[in-house]
Write an enzyme that holds these catalytic residues in place. Sequence first.
Site, PDB file in Angstrom:
ATOM      1  N   ARG A  25       7.146   8.514   5.393  1.00 51.70           N
ATOM      2  CA  ARG A  25       6.790   7.852   3.753  1.00 51.70           C
ATOM      3  C   ARG A  25       5.415   7.310   3.914  1.00 51.70           C
ATOM      4  O   ARG A  25       5.098   6.503   5.083  1.00 51.70           O
ATOM      5  CB  ARG A  25       7.464   6.715   3.775  1.00 51.70           C
ATOM      6  CG  ARG A  25       9.088   6.821   3.913  1.00 51.70           C
ATOM      7  CD  ARG A  25      10.064   5.150   3.504  1.00 51.70           C
ATOM      8  NE  ARG A  25      11.314   6.089   3.408  1.00 51.70           N
ATOM      9  CZ  ARG A  25      12.417   5.530   4.481  1.00 51.70           C
ATOM     10  NH1 ARG A  25      12.049   5.995   6.809  1.00 51.70           N
ATOM     11  NH2 ARG A  25      13.682   6.478   4.536  1.00 51.70           N
TER      12      ARG A  25
ATOM     13  N   LYS B 125      11.700   1.735   7.228  1.00 49.86           N
ATOM     14  CA  LYS B 125      13.038   1.367   6.765  1.00 49.86           C
ATOM     15  C   LYS B 125      14.268   1.142   6.992  1.00 49.86           C
ATOM     16  O   LYS B 125      14.590   1.909   7.982  1.00 49.86           O
ATOM     17  CB  LYS B 125      12.880   2.502   5.626  1.00 49.86           C
ATOM     18  CG  LYS B 125      13.915   1.620   3.967  1.00 49.86           C
ATOM     19  CD  LYS B 125      14.225   3.376   2.965  1.00 49.86           C
ATOM     20  CE  LYS B 125      15.057   2.191   1.557  1.00 49.86           C
ATOM     21  NZ  LYS B 125      14.764   3.541   0.287  1.00 49.86           N
TER      22      LYS B 125
ATOM     23  N   HIS C  45       5.478  10.781  -2.794  1.00 54.16           N
ATOM     24  CA  HIS C  45       6.724  10.497  -1.935  1.00 54.16           C
ATOM     25  C   HIS C  45       7.152  12.326  -2.153  1.00 54.16           C
ATOM     26  O   HIS C  45       7.972  12.580  -1.369  1.00 54.16           O
ATOM     27  CB  HIS C  45       7.647  10.091  -2.686  1.00 54.16           C
ATOM     28  CG  HIS C  45       8.401   9.377  -1.526  1.00 54.16           C
ATOM     29  ND1 HIS C  45       8.580   8.447  -0.682  1.00 54.16           N
ATOM     30  CD2 HIS C  45      10.067  10.093  -1.788  1.00 54.16           C
ATOM     31  CE1 HIS C  45      10.144   8.526  -0.148  1.00 54.16           C
ATOM     32  NE2 HIS C  45      10.929   9.190  -0.321  1.00 54.16           N
TER      33      HIS C  45
ATOM     34  N   ARG D 273       7.086  14.422   0.827  1.00 47.13           N
ATOM     35  CA  ARG D 273       8.366  13.855   1.940  1.00 47.13           C
ATOM     36  C   ARG D 273       9.906  14.592   1.617  1.00 47.13           C
ATOM     37  O   ARG D 273      10.592  15.306   2.462  1.00 47.13           O
ATOM     38  CB  ARG D 273       8.672  12.675   2.425  1.00 47.13           C
ATOM     39  CG  ARG D 273       9.615  12.017   2.626  1.00 47.13           C
ATOM     40  CD  ARG D 273      10.360  10.451   2.894  1.00 47.13           C
ATOM     41  NE  ARG D 273      11.202  10.034   2.979  1.00 47.13           N
ATOM     42  CZ  ARG D 273      11.824   9.718   4.234  1.00 47.13           C
ATOM     43  NH1 ARG D 273      11.294  10.120   5.916  1.00 47.13           N
ATOM     44  NH2 ARG D 273      13.311   9.115   4.698  1.00 47.13           N
TER      45      ARG D 273
ATOM     46  N   HIS E  34      17.021   8.754   7.809  1.00 45.99           N
ATOM     47  CA  HIS E  34      18.662   8.052   7.038  1.00 45.99           C
ATOM     48  C   HIS E  34      19.498   7.422   7.040  1.00 45.99           C
ATOM     49  O   HIS E  34      20.355   8.272   8.105  1.00 45.99           O
ATOM     50  CB  HIS E  34      18.983   9.466   5.261  1.00 45.99           C
ATOM     51  CG  HIS E  34      18.060  10.177   4.579  1.00 45.99           C
ATOM     52  ND1 HIS E  34      18.312  11.264   4.374  1.00 45.99           N
ATOM     53  CD2 HIS E  34      16.959   9.085   4.716  1.00 45.99           C
ATOM     54  CE1 HIS E  34      16.922  11.251   3.857  1.00 45.99           C
ATOM     55  NE2 HIS E  34      15.954  11.035   3.239  1.00 45.99           N
TER      56      HIS E  34
ATOM     57  N   TYR F 195      19.502  16.703  -0.888  1.00 52.57           N
ATOM     58  CA  TYR F 195      17.898  18.806  -0.386  1.00 52.57           C
ATOM     59  C   TYR F 195      18.672  19.584  -0.426  1.00 52.57           C
ATOM     60  O   TYR F 195      18.302  20.683  -1.010  1.00 52.57           O
ATOM     61  CB  TYR F 195      17.043  18.075   0.498  1.00 52.57           C
ATOM     62  CG  TYR F 195      16.593  17.165   0.181  1.00 52.57           C
ATOM     63  CD1 TYR F 195      15.382  16.216  -0.259  1.00 52.57           C
ATOM     64  CD2 TYR F 195      16.527  15.742   1.518  1.00 52.57           C
ATOM     65  CE1 TYR F 195      14.750  15.656  -0.301  1.00 52.57           C
ATOM     66  CE2 TYR F 195      15.955  14.782   1.246  1.00 52.57           C
ATOM     67  CZ  TYR F 195      15.193  14.565   0.528  1.00 52.57           C
ATOM     68  OH  TYR F 195      14.181  13.615  -0.254  1.00 52.57           O
TER      69      TYR F 195
END
Length: 313
Positions: free
Chosen positions: A130, A155, A261, A264, A287, A296
């Site tokens: 990120r 995150k 982004h 990414r 994640h 994805y």
Amino acid sequence: MLSVRQTIRVQHLSLRTEQAYLKWILHFIRFHKNQHPDQMGASEIRTYLNWLADQQQVAASTQNQALAALIFLYRHVIKREIGPIDGIHFVKKPPRAPTVLSREEVKRIIAFLDGDDSLITRLLYGCGLRLLEALQLRIMHLDFDNRSIIVFNAKGSKDRRVPLPDSLQAPLREQIERVRLMHQADLQLGLGAVWLPEAYARKYQSGNRDFKWQFLFPMSRVSEDPVSGKTYRHHLLASTFQRRLADAIRQSGITKRASSHTSRHSYATHLLEMGYDIRTVQELMGHVDVRTTMIYTHVIQASNRLVKSPLDW
């Protein structure tokens, strides 16, 4: 509002979170004609959030941020649970497939960047970072011996390791030397300090001048920290990088809806195309839920199902 600010800082929330929460809480109070929050509750919160959705037509993320700020206010400052809030008109987030660049498109964008901007973009795409994860990298987060980068306090307040691309080892070593020279010059002027997370600042009282804590992508000048008032050399601002990246995307002639982004998204998609399993990609992306990573696979499946037009027969 002082008690809100103090509570936020006691909980070590980020400055951006502090600014956002204060903005929404103040807006909530003004919306209800300056009533004190202690005299309001679930009904007023519902009215306010529905006004944001129905009259202001805000995005789902905006409404969620306002709700999070108000829940924080009542739970942690006023010390009162407001319970379930029925009847909120939650904004529905429209389903949107992530924009993915081809490898050639990534190279075209990088060709219009130089210096820090080029290296940051290569890190975003080459490591799936990120933007703030890249900008907040410190010297000690580069592990050349193990060919990896430590993404610190990412995150969800979790750390993770990602592979360091071989092609970036030499440019990153050169970047470290540039930072070293800048830091040495700062020390000679009685400067050289950087901001540290509060827990580390207490533990390493003089650590903010250690070279290992310096940001990998520092600003060209020192500035005053808005919280402590101390003079630090902060990392490059996200807005500065984003502006220059947008210029590069425009100059490259790419018309996709691309941003920092997008690199990414492209990283994850290309890893899956190369045959890496979904759990590996989930771990590299940081994640929590594999369903986030699964989007994805849908992008790949959609590209594989492209129907040939009759015009091309």
